[in-house]
Design a protein around this motif. Structure first.
Motif, PDB file in Angstrom:
ATOM      1  N   MET A 150       0.865  -1.171   0.000  1.00 30.60           N
ATOM      2  CA  MET A 150       0.000   0.000   0.000  1.00 30.60           C
ATOM      3  C   MET A 150       0.906   1.226   0.000  1.00 30.60           C
ATOM      4  SD  MET A 150      -1.307   0.640   3.903  1.00 30.60           S
ATOM      5  CE  MET A 150      -1.577   2.374   3.485  1.00 30.60           C
ATOM      6  N   ALA A 151       0.377   2.360  -0.414  1.00 32.52           N
ATOM      7  CA  ALA A 151       1.157   3.599  -0.423  1.00 32.52           C
ATOM      8  C   ALA A 151       0.566   4.580   0.578  1.00 32.52           C
ATOM      9  CB  ALA A 151       1.179   4.206  -1.817  1.00 32.52           C
ATOM     10  N   HIS A 152       1.443   5.284   1.272  1.00 33.22           N
ATOM     11  CA  HIS A 152       1.051   6.320   2.224  1.00 33.22           C
ATOM     12  C   HIS A 152       1.414   7.668   1.617  1.00 33.22           C
ATOM     13  CE1 HIS A 152       0.555   8.284   6.170  1.00 33.22           C
ATOM     14  NE2 HIS A 152      -0.087   7.180   6.526  1.00 33.22           N
ATOM     15  N   LEU A 153       0.981   8.739   2.249  1.00 31.28           N
ATOM     16  CA  LEU A 153       1.394  10.073   1.823  1.00 31.28           C
ATOM     17  C   LEU A 153       2.495  10.600   2.727  1.00 31.28           C
ATOM     18  CD1 LEU A 153      -1.670  12.229   0.720  1.00 31.28           C
ATOM     19  CD2 LEU A 153      -0.239  10.696  -0.611  1.00 31.28           C
ATOM     20  N   GLY A 154       3.300  11.485   2.185  1.00 33.47           N
ATOM     21  CA  GLY A 154       4.342  12.168   2.933  1.00 33.47           C
ATOM     22  C   GLY A 154       4.592  13.516   2.288  1.00 33.47           C
ATOM     23  N   SER A 155       5.721  14.123   2.611  1.00 25.58           N
ATOM     24  CA  SER A 155       6.065  15.410   2.022  1.00 25.58           C
ATOM     25  C   SER A 155       7.565  15.487   1.769  1.00 25.58           C
ATOM     26  CB  SER A 155       5.618  16.559   2.937  1.00 25.58           C
ATOM     27  OG  SER A 155       6.312  16.519   4.173  1.00 25.58           O
ATOM     28  N   LYS A 156       7.953  16.389   0.927  1.00 23.49           N
ATOM     29  CA  LYS A 156       9.333  16.694   0.538  1.00 23.49           C
ATOM     30  C   LYS A 156       9.963  15.589  -0.298  1.00 23.49           C
ATOM     31  CE  LYS A 156      13.521  19.003   2.058  1.00 23.49           C
ATOM     32  NZ  LYS A 156      14.247  19.612   3.191  1.00 23.49           N
ATOM     33  N   TYR A 157      10.079  14.389   0.272  1.00 24.41           N
ATOM     34  CA  TYR A 157      10.635  13.255  -0.462  1.00 24.41           C
ATOM     35  C   TYR A 157       9.674  12.067  -0.398  1.00 24.41           C
ATOM     36  CZ  TYR A 157      15.169  15.653  -0.102  1.00 24.41           C
ATOM     37  OH  TYR A 157      16.199  16.562  -0.185  1.00 24.41           O
ATOM     38  N   SER A 158       9.612  11.333  -1.467  1.00 28.49           N
ATOM     39  CA  SER A 158       8.963  10.027  -1.405  1.00 28.49           C
ATOM     40  C   SER A 158       9.935   9.033  -0.779  1.00 28.49           C
ATOM     41  CB  SER A 158       8.551   9.567  -2.808  1.00 28.49           C
ATOM     42  OG  SER A 158       7.556  10.428  -3.340  1.00 28.49           O
ATOM     43  N   ILE A 159       9.412   7.923  -0.293  1.00 28.24           N
ATOM     44  CA  ILE A 159      10.219   6.905   0.370  1.00 28.24           C
ATOM     45  C   ILE A 159       9.856   5.548  -0.232  1.00 28.24           C
ATOM     46  CG2 ILE A 159      10.713   5.746   2.561  1.00 28.24           C
ATOM     47  CD1 ILE A 159       9.969   8.378   3.971  1.00 28.24           C
ATOM     48  N   PRO A 160      10.840   4.773  -0.703  1.00 33.16           N
ATOM     49  CA  PRO A 160      10.529   3.480  -1.338  1.00 33.16           C
ATOM     50  C   PRO A 160       9.818   2.494  -0.416  1.00 33.16           C
ATOM     51  CG  PRO A 160      12.756   4.186  -1.874  1.00 33.16           C
ATOM     52  CD  PRO A 160      12.264   5.117  -0.809  1.00 33.16           C
ATOM     53  N   ASN A 161      10.232   2.459   0.833  1.00 31.97           N
ATOM     54  CA  ASN A 161       9.599   1.551   1.793  1.00 31.97           C
ATOM     55  C   ASN A 161       9.857   2.096   3.181  1.00 31.97           C
ATOM     56  OD1 ASN A 161       8.215  -0.652   2.800  1.00 31.97           O
ATOM     57  ND2 ASN A 161       9.923  -2.067   2.626  1.00 31.97           N
TER      58      ASN A 161
END
Length: 391
Positions: A150-161
């Motif tokens: 599943m994918a979550h949201l974040g900010s500034k950078y995406s994160i692979p896992n």
């Protein structure tokens, strides 16, 4: 290549996913109360011939959607969260996260002839409070899958896992004996004294913890009047660690000794209860994470390569039953903390649409790469099995 066809198909379904996000964001529902949200998601899935089972695992707002069911070797699960935060709304972005999972499911269903795997979409409610993936884990829901994502949201950078840390909440109560503080203090035993002594002792314990351990707490009840010796006092403490075994093998026994000693010192008694379900750390799978990195690179998604563990989620528990992946998609290039009104505003804005497309691109790209290269799935599962021997 499966990948190109899936990515191209996102455009066919993306508008429905955008509308789903906006609808959920405008109508946030608290953990375990996501009746409308769960229904809306299931209705959209069933509109596209994805049969859904509600009240899944006897959880009222959980569901399971059968995206693809065929005689195939591999089983894939797409997880979906849709609960909101009290007083904030979708400050964790679960409305957009749900839209990402649903969009991925719709694309896979529309390209069923290309997918040599069984695929389910599983609605997992109440991540923000109780963590209802945990009882689903205990019932063996995730044991059959070769991997879930599943994918979550974040900010500034995406994160692979996402590297998650273990988390548990303790409700601590001291019980004493009420009495008048001036007329007969000798007849009383202060529950607040026992609690305050334990707070100081926990602070002393905190100084001796290994790196990656975080301890925080609040007093919930300390008495009713200054002229009454408190007969009851309560606190709530959270304990986090990059290694779940530290919570079980080191912190819990130490905490028990602290509470026992403080009760003896103040001639009170105590209760210590773990609140709801403890969250495990993330059983991080390097093989699969490298695949997600390659998908992000190919699709020009800027990401942070080796982020520190900095959050907790019940998907950590899932990661000890099958390889589990939890990429985070940046909704903005600026730093905006989760669980804030700023994140709610972003989720309700047009920026959410790009994040939803990116999230679906990552999930679909990941699935297609693995199905095109089944030897990676085998390697991923070998790494997973080896990790269980070491845990």
């Amino acid at each position: 290549m499966i990948n190109n066809k899936l990515i191209e198909s996102i455009r066919e379904y993306e508008e429905e996913a955008f509308l789903l996000n906006y609808d959920l964001a405008d109508n946030p529902e608290l953990p375990s109360k996501e009746y409308r949200s769960s229904k809306k998601i299931q209705e959209l899935l069933e509109k596209h011939n994805i049969k859904c089972e509600g009240n899944y695992c006897d959880l009222e707002t959980a569901f399971k959607g059968e995206v693809i069911n065929k005689d195939a070797k591999y089983n894939i699960g797409i997880l979906t969260e849709y609960d909101a935060l009290p007083g904030v709304g979708h400050g964790c972005g679960h409305s957009a996260s749900a839209a990402i999972s649903v969009l991925s499911a719709l694309v896979l269903k529309g390209n069923e002839n290309l997918i040599n795997a069984n695929v389910d979409i599983i609605g997992t409610p109440d991540e923000e409070d109780k963590g209802l993936k945990v009882p689903m884990v205990e019932r063996g829901v995730f044991d059959k899958y070769d991997f879930v994502i599943m994918a979550h949201l974040g900010s500034k950078y995406s994160i692979p896992n996402w590297r998650l840390i273990a988390f548990e909440t303790h409700e601590i109560e001291f019980i004493g004996k009420e009495s008048h503080t001036a007329a007969a203090p000798w007849d009383g035993r202060s529950a607040l004294d026992g609690l305050m002594l334990s707070i100081h002792a926990i602070d002393m314990m905190r100084k001796m913890m290994r790196p990656g351990v975080i301890i925080e707490g609040i007093i919930q009840e300390g008495g009713i009047s200054p002229n009454i010796i408190p007969g009851k006092a309560r606190a709530k403490y959270t304990f986090r660690s990059t290694d779940a075994s530290l919570l079980e093998k080191e912190i819990r026994p130490w905490l028990n000794n602290i509470l026992k000693g403080c009760a003896l010192a103040t001639e009170t008694t105590y209760k210590d209860k773990i609140f709801d379900y403890p969250f495990s750390d993330m059983n991080y799978n390097e093989t699969g994470s490298e695949v997600i990195k390659s998908v992000m690179k190919e699709n020009n998604i800027k990401f942070l390569d080796t982020p520190d563990a900095d959050g907790s989620s019940d998907i950590g528990n899932v990661s000890y039953r099958c390889p589990a992946f939890h990429p985070s998609i940046a909704i903005t290039d600026e730093w905006v903390p989760l669980h804030t009104s700023q994140m709610v505003d972003l989720v309700k804005s047009k920026k959410s649409e790009e994040a939803i497309v990116k999230g679906a691109t990552v999930i679909l790209g990941f699935i297609s790469k693995l199905l095109d290269n089944p030897e990676i799935i085998n390697k991923m599962n070998e790494e997973f099995k080896e990790s269980l021997k070491q845990s």
